[in-house]
Design a protein around this motif. Structure first.
Motif, PDB file in Angstrom:
ATOM      1  N   PHE A 108       0.831  -1.206   0.000  1.00 34.02           N
ATOM      2  CA  PHE A 108       0.000   0.000   0.000  1.00 34.02           C
ATOM      3  C   PHE A 108       0.868   1.261   0.000  1.00 34.02           C
ATOM      4  N   ILE A 109       1.849   1.300   0.894  1.00 34.60           N
ATOM      5  CA  ILE A 109       2.732   2.464   0.992  1.00 34.60           C
ATOM      6  C   ILE A 109       3.542   2.642  -0.294  1.00 34.60           C
ATOM      7  N   PHE A 110       4.062   1.541  -0.812  1.00 33.49           N
ATOM      8  CA  PHE A 110       4.890   1.606  -2.019  1.00 33.49           C
ATOM      9  C   PHE A 110       4.084   2.143  -3.207  1.00 33.49           C
ATOM     10  N   LEU A 111       2.874   1.630  -3.380  1.00 36.97           N
ATOM     11  CA  LEU A 111       2.034   2.075  -4.496  1.00 36.97           C
ATOM     12  C   LEU A 111       1.612   3.530  -4.332  1.00 36.97           C
ATOM     13  N   LEU A 112       1.382   3.945  -3.092  1.00 36.79           N
ATOM     14  CA  LEU A 112       1.022   5.339  -2.836  1.00 36.79           C
ATOM     15  C   LEU A 112       2.169   6.268  -3.227  1.00 36.79           C
ATOM     16  N   CYS A 113       3.375   5.912  -2.815  1.00 39.59           N
ATOM     17  CA  CYS A 113       4.555   6.716  -3.154  1.00 39.59           C
ATOM     18  C   CYS A 113       4.791   6.739  -4.667  1.00 39.59           C
ATOM     19  N   LEU A 114       4.644   5.589  -5.293  1.00 37.58           N
ATOM     20  CA  LEU A 114       4.848   5.505  -6.738  1.00 37.58           C
ATOM     21  C   LEU A 114       3.801   6.341  -7.479  1.00 37.58           C
TER      22      LEU A 114
END
Length: 404
Positions: free
Chosen positions: A228-234
């Motif tokens: 979730f965090i990774f996709l949000l940052c991306l």
């Protein structure tokens, strides 16, 4: 797609091997990765498949947002109180002084106009997040300089430094074309965009932090939290790049998001940090090798010696700017010297922006491209080597329990 996957696997293996070789000869592993990318890339042997070159920007972004978010997780509220004013100064004073220094030197040595010099100056003036941020994250892990929050100070300063340099770069390009077309633009409005961009980026990071807190409390699986965090940052990074939003710096927002989660979402951030560290071990293989691919030493041409002279003077002025920014802090002379060293490397912005003036038909664009690439070839290895070689001598290691 299979061709892309196989190519990336082979590149990752080669990058890891090159990094290990450089570690054995007591040099930073990232130099081996950058060198491998430069040798295999279009600038020299051109052995990298076109499909990897095509996706290189996206792959670099994935690695860069990972380490930048990790950097944000390494900053505590108490440290922010220590680094507030000097971080603001570090984000502006060194870049502005260096950019205008290069501009004036270009007028003298390259017969550039002031506007042409400003375009070149603010390509060169940006510090490299690809080199500095991973180095600072390593210092946080090693607990070096933690007592005075030195890695955090440099992380925050460097994140906004790029915003200022890129904004002034685009401002000078606008001035160039407004002069050509005889249209007037508001220089005041362009300069005002800098603090507005920083403010908006911070607010976006905080708002997304509040939203993330709600989701992270509901998601129980640590792998889903990390995804979730990774996709949000991306998503933040891609929105900025796709829509070319001038008043938004996604990298700064990503770091603020990490800071918010570390300080306002309980101890759950430690599990996310552990997973992201594993992603970064792979991501760095591609970040540095792909940065190397963007370096084309052939474009330096006949401007090597004059470029070295300009860089020597501009880096001296930049270093003075760092020291000015640290006036009034508790840092001793060794720690101040380390901050000067950490602010030397250039790579990411220069590799990305070097060819833009030439592509846009700006007079002297080929010279700007050559000197920008020269700045990477000179400062990235020197900066990385000096950071690694001096960190134990110049920074104290905290003995208490690690902050992260």
């Amino acid at each position: 797609m299979l061709y892309l996957i196989v190519g990336l696997v082979l590149l990752g293996i080669g990058s890891n091997f090159a990094g290990k070789i450089f570690e054995k000869i007591k040099l930073p592993s990232l130099l081996g990765m950058i060198l491998l990318g430069m040798i295999l890339g279009p600038g020299i042997f051109n052995l990298i498949p076109e499909i990897i070159i095509r996706y290189s920007s996206f792959i670099k972004d994935m690695a860069l947002i990972t380490v930048l978010f990790i950097g944000g997780l390494g900053i505590s509220l108490n440290q922010i109180k220590k680094i507030g004013k000097p971080a603001i100064l570090l984000s502006s004073v060194p870049a502005i002084l260096e950019g205008f220094t290069v501009g004036f030197l270009s007028m003298k040595f390259l017969n550039f106009t002031f506007i042409q010099g400003g375009i070149l100056g603010f390509i060169i003036a940006a510090v490299s997040p690809a080199v500095l941020i991973p180095a600072m994250v390593n210092l946080i892990m090693e607990k070096r300089g933690e007592e005075k929050a030195i890695p955090q100070l440099l992380l925050v300063g460097a994140s906004a430094d790029d915003t200022i340099a890129i904004t002034l770069f685009t401002t000078f390009i606008s001035l160039y074309f407004s002069k050509v077309s005889e249209n007037n633009i508001s220089i005041f409005q362009q300069i005002l965009n800098i603090p507005i961009s920083i403010f908006i980026s911070i607010i976006v990071g905080i708002i997304l932090g509040k939203i993330s807190k709600i989701f992270l409390e509901k998601i129980k699986n640590i792998y889903l939290k990390t995804i979730f965090i990774f996709l949000l940052c991306l998503s933040m990074r891609q929105i900025e790049k796709i829509y070319h939003i001038d008043l938004y710096n996604s990298l700064l927002s990503i770091m603020i998001l990490g800071f918010y989660i570390r300080n306002f979402c309980g101890d759950g951030y430690k599990e996310i940090l552990e997973k992201l560290n594993k992603i970064w071990k792979i991501g760095k293989l591609y970040l540095f090798s792909l940065v190397g691919m963007a370096i084309n030493p052939n474009v330096i041409g006949n401007y090597f010696y004059i470029g070295i002279l300009i860089l020597s003077i501009s880096l001296t002025v930049r270093s003075i700017g760092v020291l000015i920014s640290l006036i009034g802090t508790e840092l001793n002379y060794k720690e101040r010297i380390f901050c000067v060293i950490a602010y030397l490397p250039k790579a990411t912005v220069q590799s990305a922006k070097a060819g833009i003036p030439l592509e846009m038909g700006i007079v002297g664009g080929e010279i700007m491209q050559g000197l920008a690439i020269l700045s990477v070839i000179v400062t990235a290895p020197i900066g990385a080597i000096l950071i690694e070689a001096t960190k134990k001598k110049l920074l104290e290691q905290k003995r208490e329990e690690a902050i992260i």
